[in-house]
Design an enzyme around this catalytic site. Structure first.
Site, PDB file in Angstrom:
ATOM      1  N   ARG A 208       0.659  -1.381   0.013  1.00 35.87           N
ATOM      2  CA  ARG A 208       0.043   0.035   0.023  1.00 35.87           C
ATOM      3  C   ARG A 208       0.981   1.269   0.102  1.00 35.87           C
ATOM      4  NH1 ARG A 208      -4.885  -1.983   4.245  1.00 35.87           N
ATOM      5  NH2 ARG A 208      -5.551  -3.699   2.739  1.00 35.87           N
ATOM      6  N   ASP A 278      12.985   2.676 -11.946  1.00 31.79           N
ATOM      7  CA  ASP A 278      14.250   1.963 -11.997  1.00 31.79           C
ATOM      8  C   ASP A 278      14.254   0.834 -10.886  1.00 31.79           C
ATOM      9  OD1 ASP A 278      16.705   1.395 -11.391  1.00 31.79           O
ATOM     10  OD2 ASP A 278      17.334   3.497 -10.493  1.00 31.79           O
ATOM     11  N   ASP A 280      16.367  -1.991 -11.295  1.00 31.31           N
ATOM     12  CA  ASP A 280      17.280  -3.149 -11.159  1.00 31.31           C
ATOM     13  C   ASP A 280      18.398  -3.021  -9.809  1.00 31.31           C
ATOM     14  OD1 ASP A 280      18.878  -0.584 -11.499  1.00 31.31           O
ATOM     15  OD2 ASP A 280      19.180  -0.877 -13.608  1.00 31.31           O
ATOM     16  N   ASP A 282      20.783  -1.405  -8.875  1.00 30.06           N
ATOM     17  CA  ASP A 282      22.196  -1.570  -9.340  1.00 30.06           C
ATOM     18  C   ASP A 282      23.084  -0.226  -8.417  1.00 30.06           C
ATOM     19  OD1 ASP A 282      21.137   0.794 -10.774  1.00 30.06           O
ATOM     20  OD2 ASP A 282      22.264  -0.223 -12.486  1.00 30.06           O
TER      21      ASP A 282
END
Ligand SMILES: *[C@@H]1O[C@H](CO)[C@@H](O)[C@H](O)[C@H]1NC(C)=O
Ligand SMILES: *[C@@H]1O[C@H](CO)[C@@H](O)[C@H](O)[C@H]1NC(C)=O
Ligand SMILES: CC(=O)N[C@H]1CO[C@H](CO)[C@@H](O)[C@@H]1O
Length: 426
Positions: A208, A278, A280, A282
Site C-alpha cells: 500500500r 528504476d 534493477d 544497481d
C-alpha cells in the site's frame, strides 16, 4: 464575514475584488484538493509550552478545542500514550518550534472530522508502543485538510490512512514510511471526494504505497523499496476510481519483489503519464518510462484525458521531483532528524539499502532520536509573533490583539508570520 455588515454598498463593491477568507490558499504554496483549508484563521493563538502528554500547554490540549493556530514555544519529543484527536479548524504550525522542531512519538493521531485543519513541519511517529490495529494518522471522515512537510512513520496498522467520506485532502512534500511489520503499510488513500498526493516519499512499506481508490491525484511522488504486497495498488477491489498518475519516480529496493503497479482492475480509470521506474537495484539512478499499457500499470482502464483536478502549480519532471523530494520532503525545518535522514539516504543508494522493520526501538532505527529543545524568541505580548518580527513588520510588540487581525492579504497577521518562516515555492 461579520465585518461586512458595517460597510456601505459602495465600499462593499470596492471590496468585492478581495478574496473571501474561504477562497484563500491555506498558506502560500498550498496545492491540490485541500488547498483552501482555513485552519484557525478566525480563532485564537494557542502556545504549546511543554512536552507533556496532556494538560495546560500540551499539544493534546492545544488541538482539543476548535479554531486555533497552534504555535510551539518548545522543541523536542512529545511522548504520547493515548491517541491525539484533533478538532476542526486547527493550524498546527510546527515550523514555529525552536531547536530541532517537534516529534510526536508513541501513538497516533486522528484527524477524523478535523475539517479545515492545516498541519505543517512536524514529525508524527507512532511506534510499537501505539495501539495495536491503529494507524499512525487516520482520517475516516471530514473535509478540507492539508498536510505539508509532515513526516509520518511507524504505523501499526496503516501509516497514513484515509478511508471513508473524506472530502478535499492534500498531502504534499511529506514522508510516509516504515509501516511496522507485520502489516507494514504506507496506507489507504480511499475517498470518492478528492485526495491530492504531491511530492511525497513513500518508503519501506511492504504494501500500500499507497493503495488508491476513488478520486485521486498522484503527481511528482517518489516510491522506494516497497515489499511484496505492492507499490501503487490500483483499486484492488470493487468500486470505481478516477486517478491521475503523473511524473512519479518508482525505485525498487532490497525488499522489493513485485512490480511498481499491482492489483488493478477495469474499474480503475487511470490517466498515466511519464512515470519512471528504476527496477534493477544497481545503485545507479537509471529509471525508464513505464509504457502506457496495462503490461506496465497492471490491469486498469487507462484513459487518455487527464482528470481535471487542482494540479500542482509547477509540474516537475520525474528526475526533478526526485531531486526535490530528496532535499525537501518531510519536516525539513530547521533540518531533518536522524530518522528522515536515514530514509533519504536509503533512497540515494538506488536499490542497495532499505529494510522493512517491525520494531523502531532496535537497530537500525534505534527509536526517534534526540530532538533538541532550543529557546523560543522573545514575544513580549505573548501573541505568538516574536517582538523582532512585529517591529520589522509594523505591528505592536506589546499589543496581543494584532496577531489575529486580518491583514491586507486576507490572512491573520500570525499566519503571515508563521508562513514566512518556511519556503512557499519549489
Ligand atoms: C520521550 O521518549 C524518548 C525516548 O523514547 C526520550 O528520549 C525523550 O526524552 C522523551 N521526551 C520527554 C519529553 O520525556
Ligand atoms: C471540495 O472542493 C471542491 C472544489 O475543489 C468544492 O466544489 C467542494 O464543495 C468541496 N467539498 C467540500 C465538502 O468542501
Ligand atoms: C524485514 C522484512 O520483513 N522484510 C520483508 C520485506 O518484504 C518482503 C516482501 O514482502 C519480505 O520478503 C521481507 O521478509
Amino acid at each position: 464575514m461579520r465585518f461586512f455588515q458595517f460597510l456601505t454598498a459602495a465600499s462593499l463593491a470596492a471590496l468585492s475584488s478581495l478574496p473571501s477568507v474561504s477562497a484563500l490558499l491555506a498558506f502560500p504554496g498550498a496545492e491540490g484538493f485541500g488547498r483552501n483549508a482555513v485552519g484557525g484563521r478566525t480563532g485564537s493563538v494557542y502556545h504549546v509550552t511543554n512536552l507533556d502528554d496532556e494538560g495546560t500547554g500540551s499539544l493534546r490540549d492545544a488541538v482539543s478545542t476548535t479554531n486555533r493556530i497552534v504555535v510551539f514555544d518548545v522543541g523536542g519529543t512529545i511522548n504520547i500514550t493515548d491517541r491525539i484527536v484533533v478538532s476542526k479548524n486547527i493550524y498546527i504550525a510546527g515550523q514555529t518550534a525552536p531547536g530541532d522542531g517537534i516529534t510526536v512519538y508513541g501513538n497516533g493521531l486522528s484527524f477524523s472530522n478535523a475539517d479545515n485543519t492545516i498541519v505543517r513541519y512536524i514529525r508524527l511517529r507512532m511506534g510499537k508502543g501505539g495501539d495495536s490495529g491503529k494507524d499512525g494518522v487516520t482520517i475516516a471522515e471530514g473535509e478540507n485538510m492539508i498536510f505539508d512537510h509532515v513526516s509520518v512513520t511507524w504505523g501499526r496498522d496503516e501509516t497514513f490512512s484515509i478511508n471513508g467520506d473524506v472530502y478535499n485532502v492534500t498531502i504534499q512534500n511529506s514522508i510516509i514510511g516504515q509501516g511496522l511489520e507485520t502489516h507494514s503499510c504506507g496506507g489507504l488513500m480511499q475517498s470518492d471526494y478528492g485526495i491530492s498526493l504531491f511530492r511525497n516519499l513513500y518508503i519501506d512499506n511492504k504494501t500500500r504505497n499507497p493503495k488508491v481508490k476513488g478520486t485521486n491525484d498522484f503527481q511528482n511522488n517518489v516510491v522506494y523499496n516497497w515489499g511484496g504486497g505492492g507499490g501503487y495498488i490500483a483499486g484492488d477491489s470493487a468500486g470505481e476510481s478516477f486517478a491521475n498518475i503523473i511524473n512519479n519516480y518508482f525505485i525498487s529496493g532490497p525488499s522489493t519483489s513485485v512490480t511498481a503497479f499491482t492489483r488493478g482492475n477495469e474499474n480503475f480509470h487511470g490517466y498515466v503519464s511519464n512515470n519512471l521506474y528504476d527496477s534493477d537495484r544497481d545503485g545507479i539512478l537509471n529509471g525508464v518510462v513505464l509504457c502506457v499499457a496495462t503490461t506496465c500499470y497492471s490491469p486498469m482502464d487507462i484513459v487518455t484525458t487527464q482528470y481535471d483536478y487542482p494540479t500542482p502549480t509547477k509540474l516537475l519532471t520525474p528526475d526533478d521531483a526526485l531531486t526535490y523530494v530528496l532535499a525537501n520532503a518531510g519536516n525539513t525545518f530547521p533540518s531533518r532528524d536522524a530518522v528522515d535522514a536515514r530514509l533519504v539516504d536509503e533512497v540515494k543508494s538506488y536499490g542497495k539499502t532499505g529494510e522493512l522493520i517491525s520494531d523502531e526501538t532496535v537497530s537500525p532505527m534505534n527509536g526517534p532520536g534526540y530532538i533538541a529543545g532550543g529557546t523560543a524568541p522573545t514575544d513580549t505580548d505573548g501573541d505568538g509573533i516574536p517582538d523582532e518580527w512585529e517591529t520589522a513588520n509594523g505591528l505592536d510588540a506589546s499589543d496581543a490583539s494584532d496577531a489575529m487581525a486580518i491583514g491586507s492579504t486576507g490572512y491573520a497577521n500570525i499566519e503571515v508570520y508563521v508562513n514566512s518562516l518556511v519556503p512557499s515555492t519549489y
